[in-house]
Design a protein around this motif. Sequence first.
Motif, short mmCIF file in Angstrom:
data_model
loop_
_atom_site.label_atom_id
_atom_site.label_comp_id
_atom_site.label_asym_id
_atom_site.label_seq_id
_atom_site.Cartn_x
_atom_site.Cartn_y
_atom_site.Cartn_z
N THR C 68 35.16 23.29 13.92
CA THR C 68 34.23 23.24 12.79
C THR C 68 34.69 22.35 11.65
O THR C 68 33.99 22.20 10.66
CB THR C 68 34.01 24.65 12.21
N THR C 71 32.16 19.61 10.39
CA THR C 71 31.02 20.14 9.67
C THR C 71 31.44 20.67 8.30
O THR C 71 30.77 20.45 7.29
CB THR C 71 30.37 21.27 10.48
N GLY C 75 30.28 19.12 4.91
CA GLY C 75 29.53 20.05 4.06
C GLY C 75 30.06 20.04 2.64
O GLY C 75 29.29 19.94 1.67
N VAL C 138 26.14 14.46 9.13
CA VAL C 138 25.84 15.78 9.70
C VAL C 138 24.55 15.75 10.51
O VAL C 138 24.41 16.47 11.49
CB VAL C 138 25.79 16.91 8.63
N HIS C 141 25.50 14.31 13.82
CA HIS C 141 26.24 15.34 14.54
C HIS C 141 25.28 16.38 15.12
O HIS C 141 25.42 16.83 16.25
CB HIS C 141 27.24 16.01 13.58
N ARG C 142 24.30 16.74 14.33
CA ARG C 142 23.32 17.73 14.76
C ARG C 142 22.52 17.21 15.97
O ARG C 142 22.22 17.95 16.89
CB ARG C 142 22.35 18.05 13.61
N LYS C 148 23.98 22.30 18.85
CA LYS C 148 23.34 22.23 17.54
C LYS C 148 21.89 21.78 17.67
O LYS C 148 21.01 22.27 16.97
CB LYS C 148 24.09 21.26 16.63
#
Lengths: 362, 142, 228
Positions: C68, C71, C75, C138, C141-142, C148
């Motif tokens: 993680t 992320t 974030g 992100v 990545h998603r 995801k």
Amino acid sequence: MNPAKTIGERLAEAGVSRRAFLKFCTALASMMALPPAAGPAMAQAIATRERPSVIWLPFQECTGCTESITRSHTPTLESLIFDLVSLDYQETLMAAAGHQAEAVLAAAMKENFGKYLLIVDGSVPLVEDGAYSCTAGRSNLALLKEAAQGAAAIICVGTCSSYGGIPRAAPNPTQAVPVSAVVKDRPIVNVPGCPPIPVVITGVLAHYLTFGNLPELDPLGRPKAFYGETIHDRCYRRPFYDQGRFAKTFDDEGARSGWCLYELGCKGPVTYNACATLKWNAGTSFPIQSGHGCLGCSEPDFWDRGSFYRPLAAADWGSAKTVGAAAAAGVALGAAAAWAARRRQDRFVKEAAAPADRKPEG
Amino acid sequence: MQDEVFPLRFERAPAAVLTGNARPVLAEVAALAERFAESGAGGAVDLAAMPLSPADVDWLRGTLGRGEVSAVIEAAGASSVEETAFAGVWWVTHRNPLGEVVAELIEVAAVPAIIAAAREDAAAGAARLAAIVAAPAAEALA
Amino acid sequence: MDLLAFARGPGMQWATAIFVAGVLWRLVGVALLRRKPDLSAPRVAAKWKGLRLIVLRSWPRKEFLGGTAFTEVMGYVFHIGFLVALFFYLPHVLFFADVAQGLLGVTFKGVFGVAWPTLPGGIIYFASAVSVAALIAVLVHRLVNPVKRLISNFDDYFSWFVTIAPIATGMAAYSHIGAPYQTLLALHLLSVELLMVWFPFGKLMHAFTIFAARGSTGMLFERKGATL
């Protein structure tokens, strides 16, 4: 006076040398933000033209625009009206008055029909057939409609004739409108400002003289050469805005140090005008340089866009009352949603406790 | 003292700030000078068109320096033409009859255009001269 | 009425009203829900210690770090950049000051004695750029990560859009890229208004619920004797 004479011939007769004329055109080109090479070309173009007839009609206005043009220094008002144009009617500047003046107007409109340049300052009131503003017993509305018919183009000098200006401010008791709301079939150039910068007024005339056409306009009908950039973009205090250094009151350290006036309500970022570059009074200063924020006077409805001293960032989010009402509505909705959820829970619990009550399915 | 009652202080002239815009202007002048040296085609830079602070203009003036020629043209106000330390690069200032600067440029040429006599003016001058030559001696002296 | 006048006037008023009503609707709605009675005996008496979860959940446990970290870092980068731009850019601060003055009749300086600090435009611009970069990272990545992508729905993508739009339009307005300043400013305000209108009804609402949710979860765990 022989109107067929070119400007060049008239100047030569008046003893103006080619040097003086070239210099004059160089200054004009500089003011109009044209490349320096345009100066000699302009000299060539202007010299071979005839002086256009200009009719200036004042409507619902304060004469501030006329005051402004008398301060023009490039060209000076004298050289403009004696050498470059034939100013046939201008109530404030002309010697004639009364019936004599009106006769001059009628004659000029008739003689130069289809060719004269119509300059208008002031807005046009519509209430009671325009009775709120009359000249020689005729309403501005009637006069404008008549004069527009023979005009090659109309130049709206000032925010009033361009966008309605202060007479149009809420509640607009005379139902004042800009010229463009009355005349739809003639080319119109808006030269807004309260008042406009004098050299911008003369610059637009000079453009017409030089090129024989109207300058390129922005979506609000303003010449891009003068209204192409915001005050903020060309402001010498811009570096302070970027650095985050602001005057908080009109007499604090920041104000004395000449920092940005954004917090004090300066409308420079949303105002298109040439004040920051051409400045006023022969390039002496402009409002921000004198320590006061821009009012945004060259923009439509500047008078009704909130306080001059409220920062631009303070949008109209409402009031304590509207937000309170929204909050009350939100709380009520939330309570209702929770109540509905509880009722549904109760029903499930009841049904689960008494499965026999349920009707057989299928 | 007045100052203590109300501490008025003149705004530190932001004009005294160099904006960094003068150097590109100088580069443009250099390019024009190079072109002029090669082909004889000059050009001009209008200083009013540039967002220059007075300090920037002073810096330009100081950097360009002064050359051998300077002239004043009295035509609808005084215009001054000064050669800079770089031959062919001229500092031209036009003033109106009230003495206000109406245009300021850096011109790159053998001679700035404003100095040269125009053919039309020369023709008129030649005609006047010829008239004087043709006139009887006594009249000319009178 | 032009676009900017609408964005500054009626648009802003409606967005503010919908935002306030929507947020309170959801908060009050959740707060007044009936709690299921917990009939088991508590394992730990001091259940308030569970509130530690609010802080503990702010970074990943060692076990999950590898999976993680990306992320989490992105974030943080996004949120910090966003908050810096939101709360330290002068025009924003002036807007909040105007709201505070209008709602409570107070100024920050009047209450705390010092003015709310602001940062130079260049720093704000940099923070915004970093924020946008993190948001794009992100999103990629998603889209790339199959798990995801599978668990993402319209809410995720639309919330992403209404978040990046104000930052992007704000940067465009600041640097005058693409259109006249008024147009860009109007687009910026309209995108903010879209964010405000969507905010209470999508996942963005986490800004108001995240800490309360962590706290109540933590208290529940503590009561059951779970290791936080």
